[in-house]
Write a protein that holds these residues in place. Structure first.
Motif, PDB file in Angstrom:
ATOM      1  N   PHE A 169     -18.638 -35.600   7.488  1.00 27.86           N
ATOM      2  CA  PHE A 169     -18.980 -34.927   9.032  1.00 27.86           C
ATOM      3  C   PHE A 169     -17.856 -35.851   9.806  1.00 27.86           C
ATOM      4  O   PHE A 169     -18.020 -35.279  10.937  1.00 27.86           O
ATOM      5  CB  PHE A 169     -20.630 -35.349   9.252  1.00 27.86           C
ATOM      6  CG  PHE A 169     -21.251 -34.552   8.335  1.00 27.86           C
ATOM      7  CD1 PHE A 169     -21.544 -33.244   8.428  1.00 27.86           C
ATOM      8  CD2 PHE A 169     -22.157 -35.357   7.649  1.00 27.86           C
ATOM      9  CE1 PHE A 169     -22.198 -32.632   7.746  1.00 27.86           C
ATOM     10  CE2 PHE A 169     -23.015 -34.570   6.504  1.00 27.86           C
ATOM     11  CZ  PHE A 169     -22.950 -33.191   6.768  1.00 27.86           C
TER      12      PHE A 169
ATOM     13  N   PHE B 167     -24.191 -26.542  12.699  1.00 32.38           N
ATOM     14  CA  PHE B 167     -24.739 -26.681  11.253  1.00 32.38           C
ATOM     15  C   PHE B 167     -25.606 -25.372  10.865  1.00 32.38           C
ATOM     16  O   PHE B 167     -26.623 -25.061  11.495  1.00 32.38           O
ATOM     17  CB  PHE B 167     -25.779 -27.770  11.064  1.00 32.38           C
ATOM     18  CG  PHE B 167     -25.325 -29.133  11.031  1.00 32.38           C
ATOM     19  CD1 PHE B 167     -24.037 -29.497  10.939  1.00 32.38           C
ATOM     20  CD2 PHE B 167     -26.272 -30.213  10.424  1.00 32.38           C
ATOM     21  CE1 PHE B 167     -23.833 -30.959  10.974  1.00 32.38           C
ATOM     22  CE2 PHE B 167     -25.841 -31.311  10.308  1.00 32.38           C
ATOM     23  CZ  PHE B 167     -24.456 -31.687  10.598  1.00 32.38           C
TER      24      PHE B 167
ATOM     25  N   ASN C 109     -20.460 -29.260  16.924  1.00 31.20           N
ATOM     26  CA  ASN C 109     -20.607 -29.212  15.678  1.00 31.20           C
ATOM     27  C   ASN C 109     -21.705 -28.071  15.336  1.00 31.20           C
ATOM     28  O   ASN C 109     -23.024 -28.536  16.073  1.00 31.20           O
ATOM     29  CB  ASN C 109     -21.213 -30.518  14.969  1.00 31.20           C
ATOM     30  CG  ASN C 109     -19.957 -31.557  14.925  1.00 31.20           C
ATOM     31  OD1 ASN C 109     -20.204 -32.447  14.042  1.00 31.20           O
ATOM     32  ND2 ASN C 109     -18.875 -31.304  15.160  1.00 31.20           N
TER      33      ASN C 109
ATOM     34  N   PHE D 167     -32.019 -30.832  19.660  1.00 29.01           N
ATOM     35  CA  PHE D 167     -30.863 -30.016  19.423  1.00 29.01           C
ATOM     36  C   PHE D 167     -30.852 -28.427  19.595  1.00 29.01           C
ATOM     37  O   PHE D 167     -31.946 -28.397  19.267  1.00 29.01           O
ATOM     38  CB  PHE D 167     -29.820 -30.349  18.431  1.00 29.01           C
ATOM     39  CG  PHE D 167     -30.539 -30.374  17.306  1.00 29.01           C
ATOM     40  CD1 PHE D 167     -30.766 -29.449  16.498  1.00 29.01           C
ATOM     41  CD2 PHE D 167     -30.833 -31.738  16.651  1.00 29.01           C
ATOM     42  CE1 PHE D 167     -31.104 -29.461  15.273  1.00 29.01           C
ATOM     43  CE2 PHE D 167     -31.212 -31.757  15.419  1.00 29.01           C
ATOM     44  CZ  PHE D 167     -31.801 -30.796  14.705  1.00 29.01           C
TER      45      PHE D 167
ATOM     46  N   HIS E 289     -26.458 -37.698  12.006  1.00 31.88           N
ATOM     47  CA  HIS E 289     -25.307 -36.898  12.528  1.00 31.88           C
ATOM     48  C   HIS E 289     -25.522 -36.705  13.963  1.00 31.88           C
ATOM     49  O   HIS E 289     -24.668 -36.625  14.671  1.00 31.88           O
ATOM     50  CB  HIS E 289     -25.033 -35.585  11.656  1.00 31.88           C
ATOM     51  CG  HIS E 289     -23.744 -35.191  12.001  1.00 31.88           C
ATOM     52  ND1 HIS E 289     -22.522 -35.749  11.878  1.00 31.88           N
ATOM     53  CD2 HIS E 289     -23.565 -34.064  12.675  1.00 31.88           C
ATOM     54  CE1 HIS E 289     -21.605 -34.938  12.332  1.00 31.88           C
ATOM     55  NE2 HIS E 289     -21.991 -33.815  12.876  1.00 31.88           N
ATOM     56  N   PHE E 290     -26.905 -36.207  14.216  1.00 31.95           N
ATOM     57  CA  PHE E 290     -27.033 -35.989  15.636  1.00 31.95           C
ATOM     58  C   PHE E 290     -26.750 -37.269  16.545  1.00 31.95           C
ATOM     59  O   PHE E 290     -26.043 -37.167  17.691  1.00 31.95           O
ATOM     60  CB  PHE E 290     -28.568 -35.560  15.576  1.00 31.95           C
ATOM     61  CG  PHE E 290     -29.117 -35.446  17.143  1.00 31.95           C
ATOM     62  CD1 PHE E 290     -28.733 -34.565  18.212  1.00 31.95           C
ATOM     63  CD2 PHE E 290     -29.882 -36.462  17.575  1.00 31.95           C
ATOM     64  CE1 PHE E 290     -29.156 -34.365  19.436  1.00 31.95           C
ATOM     65  CE2 PHE E 290     -30.267 -36.501  18.941  1.00 31.95           C
ATOM     66  CZ  PHE E 290     -29.979 -35.460  20.018  1.00 31.95           C
TER      67      PHE E 290
ATOM     68  N   CYS F 205     -23.116 -37.692  16.883  1.00 34.22           N
ATOM     69  CA  CYS F 205     -22.534 -36.752  17.702  1.00 34.22           C
ATOM     70  C   CYS F 205     -22.976 -37.033  19.224  1.00 34.22           C
ATOM     71  O   CYS F 205     -22.040 -37.108  20.044  1.00 34.22           O
ATOM     72  CB  CYS F 205     -23.271 -35.329  17.784  1.00 34.22           C
ATOM     73  SG  CYS F 205     -22.488 -34.549  16.184  1.00 34.22           S
TER      74      CYS F 205
ATOM     75  N   ARG G  98     -21.756 -32.150  20.783  1.00 31.97           N
ATOM     76  CA  ARG G  98     -22.961 -31.220  21.094  1.00 31.97           C
ATOM     77  C   ARG G  98     -23.233 -30.939  19.500  1.00 31.97           C
ATOM     78  O   ARG G  98     -22.206 -30.310  18.947  1.00 31.97           O
ATOM     79  CB  ARG G  98     -22.856 -30.046  21.646  1.00 31.97           C
ATOM     80  CG  ARG G  98     -24.110 -29.250  22.048  1.00 31.97           C
ATOM     81  CD  ARG G  98     -23.938 -28.437  23.029  1.00 31.97           C
ATOM     82  NE  ARG G  98     -25.205 -27.892  23.401  1.00 31.97           N
ATOM     83  CZ  ARG G  98     -25.641 -26.679  23.962  1.00 31.97           C
ATOM     84  NH1 ARG G  98     -24.384 -26.121  24.638  1.00 31.97           N
ATOM     85  NH2 ARG G  98     -26.491 -26.385  24.348  1.00 31.97           N
ATOM     86  N   LEU G  99     -24.519 -30.818  19.238  1.00 31.11           N
ATOM     87  CA  LEU G  99     -24.945 -30.415  17.611  1.00 31.11           C
ATOM     88  C   LEU G  99     -25.909 -29.346  17.912  1.00 31.11           C
ATOM     89  O   LEU G  99     -26.634 -29.356  18.676  1.00 31.11           O
ATOM     90  CB  LEU G  99     -25.621 -31.568  16.839  1.00 31.11           C
ATOM     91  CG  LEU G  99     -26.090 -31.134  15.637  1.00 31.11           C
ATOM     92  CD1 LEU G  99     -24.958 -30.539  14.719  1.00 31.11           C
ATOM     93  CD2 LEU G  99     -26.859 -32.024  14.914  1.00 31.11           C
TER      94      LEU G  99
END
Length: 137
Positions: free
Chosen positions: A53, A67, A65, A119, A86-87, A90, A96-97
């Motif tokens: 990532f 998902f 990003n 998110f 990962h959030f 970010c 922004r996820l």
């Protein structure tokens, strides 16, 4: 200017495809298969999985990003932990996820753990892309 190539990582039944969309200043991560510890770590170490990532220098981090979870039938706590980790990364980078194509079972997990508000969640990647207009040329 060098161009990042699209990359695919594949475990036993779980795959992650990373697709760079430079015009949109976005990266789409397309997940397929059960998003569980057993499937994630069957061929990659935790560090290698996390590094999937990360954007390699000298490339700047994209502003979004996405998902794509359309083909993820279910997720366990390790999968959820990877998404939330990962959030946080970010958020720390100003990226922004957005989660797209979340299946009912995965959405139930997000709701049960009260992470569904962290998110945006959209029905499709196209809807996620519309939340993030392409950068000006």
């Amino acid at each position: 200017m060098s161009k990042m190539q699209d990359q695919i990582w594949q475990g036993a039944t779980f795959t992650i495809e990373r697709k760079q969309i430079p015009a949109a200043d976005a990266v789409i991560f397309r997940f397929s298969g059960p998003f569980t510890a057993r499937d994630m770590y069957s061929s990659l170490s935790p560090v290698a999985l996390r590094n999937i990532f990360e954007t390699a220098p000298p490339h700047p981090a994209p502003s979004v990003n996405i998902f794509d979870l359309t083909e993820v039938p279910y997720m366990d706590s390790c999968g959820l932990g990877l998404v939330i980790g990962h959030f946080v990364r970010c958020q720390n980078k100003g990226v922004r996820l957005i989660a797209a194509g979340v299946t009912p079972r995965v959405l139930d997990l997000f709701k049960t753990t009260k992470t569904d508000h962290l998110f945006p969640i959209t029905a499709t990647v196209e809807q996620a892309s519309s939340l993030h207009p392409p950068k000006a040329q």
